[in-house]
Design a protein around this motif. Sequence first.
Motif, mmCIF file in Angstrom:
data_model
loop_
_atom_site.group_PDB
_atom_site.id
_atom_site.type_symbol
_atom_site.label_atom_id
_atom_site.label_comp_id
_atom_site.label_asym_id
_atom_site.label_seq_id
_atom_site.Cartn_x
_atom_site.Cartn_y
_atom_site.Cartn_z
ATOM 1 N N ASP A 24 0.636 -0.810 0.101
ATOM 2 C CA ASP A 24 0.022 -0.106 -0.109
ATOM 3 C C ASP A 24 0.454 0.807 -0.353
ATOM 4 N N ILE A 25 0.436 2.223 0.040
ATOM 5 C CA ILE A 25 0.661 3.922 -0.470
ATOM 6 C C ILE A 25 2.136 3.790 0.831
ATOM 7 N N GLU A 26 1.662 3.927 2.414
ATOM 8 C CA GLU A 26 2.585 3.454 3.303
ATOM 9 C C GLU A 26 3.882 2.504 3.413
ATOM 10 N N LYS A 33 -6.752 -8.718 -9.200
ATOM 11 C CA LYS A 33 -7.921 -9.733 -9.625
ATOM 12 C C LYS A 33 -8.580 -10.265 -8.411
ATOM 13 N N THR A 34 -7.730 -11.539 -7.795
ATOM 14 C CA THR A 34 -8.762 -11.899 -6.310
ATOM 15 C C THR A 34 -7.823 -11.272 -5.373
ATOM 16 N N ILE A 35 -6.668 -10.980 -5.172
ATOM 17 C CA ILE A 35 -5.825 -10.495 -4.548
ATOM 18 C C ILE A 35 -5.509 -8.428 -5.409
ATOM 19 N N ASP A 36 -5.873 -7.439 -4.421
ATOM 20 C CA ASP A 36 -5.270 -6.084 -4.094
ATOM 21 C C ASP A 36 -3.482 -6.283 -4.199
ATOM 22 N N TYR A 37 -2.609 -6.336 -4.859
ATOM 23 C CA TYR A 37 -1.133 -6.736 -4.393
ATOM 24 C C TYR A 37 -0.601 -4.643 -3.700
ATOM 25 N N GLY A 38 -1.538 -3.799 -4.387
ATOM 26 C CA GLY A 38 -1.483 -2.025 -4.160
ATOM 27 C C GLY A 38 0.267 -2.403 -5.243
ATOM 28 N N PHE A 39 1.209 -0.880 -5.130
ATOM 29 C CA PHE A 39 2.115 -0.798 -6.063
ATOM 30 C C PHE A 39 3.072 -2.101 -6.078
ATOM 31 N N VAL A 40 2.552 -2.629 -6.652
ATOM 32 C CA VAL A 40 3.467 -3.713 -7.675
ATOM 33 C C VAL A 40 3.199 -3.664 -8.769
ATOM 34 N N GLY A 41 5.023 -4.195 -9.238
ATOM 35 C CA GLY A 41 5.557 -4.292 -10.412
ATOM 36 C C GLY A 41 5.780 -4.571 -11.628
ATOM 37 N N ASP A 42 4.759 -5.686 -12.652
ATOM 38 C CA ASP A 42 5.520 -6.902 -13.199
ATOM 39 C C ASP A 42 5.952 -6.615 -14.525
ATOM 40 N N LEU A 43 6.813 -6.787 -15.102
ATOM 41 C CA LEU A 43 7.549 -6.247 -15.972
ATOM 42 C C LEU A 43 7.596 -7.799 -17.572
ATOM 43 N N ASP A 44 7.671 -6.800 -18.439
ATOM 44 C CA ASP A 44 7.042 -7.492 -19.583
ATOM 45 C C ASP A 44 8.596 -7.577 -20.206
ATOM 46 N N GLY A 91 4.840 7.809 -13.286
ATOM 47 C CA GLY A 91 5.108 9.203 -12.206
ATOM 48 C C GLY A 91 5.234 8.322 -10.911
ATOM 49 N N GLN A 92 4.534 7.310 -11.661
ATOM 50 C CA GLN A 92 4.578 5.756 -9.540
ATOM 51 C C GLN A 92 5.979 5.093 -9.758
ATOM 52 N N LEU A 93 6.349 4.918 -8.516
ATOM 53 C CA LEU A 93 7.603 3.973 -8.606
ATOM 54 C C LEU A 93 6.040 2.758 -8.081
ATOM 55 N N LEU A 94 6.900 1.419 -8.417
ATOM 56 C CA LEU A 94 6.221 -0.023 -7.861
ATOM 57 C C LEU A 94 7.316 -0.532 -7.335
ATOM 58 N N ASN A 95 7.362 -1.366 -6.558
ATOM 59 C CA ASN A 95 7.545 -2.572 -6.221
ATOM 60 C C ASN A 95 7.647 -3.710 -6.451
#
Length: 262
Positions: free
Chosen positions: A64-66, A113-124, A154-158
């Motif tokens: 989450d944001i925190e 989807k079933t879970i909101d992982y928040g600010f998590v990034g996926d790569l392609d 402008g958004q960082l992603l874990n």
Amino acid sequence: MKLYVIKIGGNVIDNSENLHRFLKDFAALKGLKILVHGGGKVATQISSSLGIEAQLVDGRRITDIETLRVVTMVYAGLINKNMVAQLQRYHNNAIGLTGADGDFIRAKKRPVKTIDYGFVGDLDADSISAENICKLLDASFTPVFCALTHDGEGQLLNTNADTIASALAVALAKTYETTLIYCFEKKGVLQDINDEDSLIRDINPERYEQLKLEKIVSEGMLPKLDNAFAAIKSGVKEVIIGQADELHYLNTENSFGTSLRK
């Protein structure tokens, strides 16, 4: 030209003595290299001290944001810069980075989807700016990437550090003879998880299928091995899974860990 992309696990980061020994060995490696790291237990400890409880689902952190603020401070600041300072001590001209720096690694926020992982990034396949990273390597810098990317808006992603290391190795394999190395607490892939002497030295795709069929490899190792063989299929020369303490063997004729090849 050879390139090592090396990812270290939390067990190395969490122990200052292990980390210093690893960084000294890493600095001594000949040739081009990239280091990738996450945050170990430090992010969880600092979150807890700030009253932010870590939320994990199947071992994956909900960001989450925190939590994002904390991991940005810990990964990109505290851990990354301390590593860079140690590498400079050993005369390795390292430069600490997130994926946002230089637009090196751009990710997409994981869809809910079933879970909101928040600010998590996926790569392609288009996430890595290989050309820009090559400029750093060719200028004799050693990039040290923490597990943060960005979305271009402008958004960082874990982002998972294993995934970042694999994506970097695949993208750079088009330019360099690339070896991807996962350093963690075990000697490599073991036939018996409780017996360090049961190391499997070499695994090719055929043997891997047999090991899975016989349920010899621990379930926790399967995602790492799946990613490793996917990287090899995409052009990475070799993937090594082994103990951080044995990294120095790369400068000798001795092998270490488990070697995965075609």
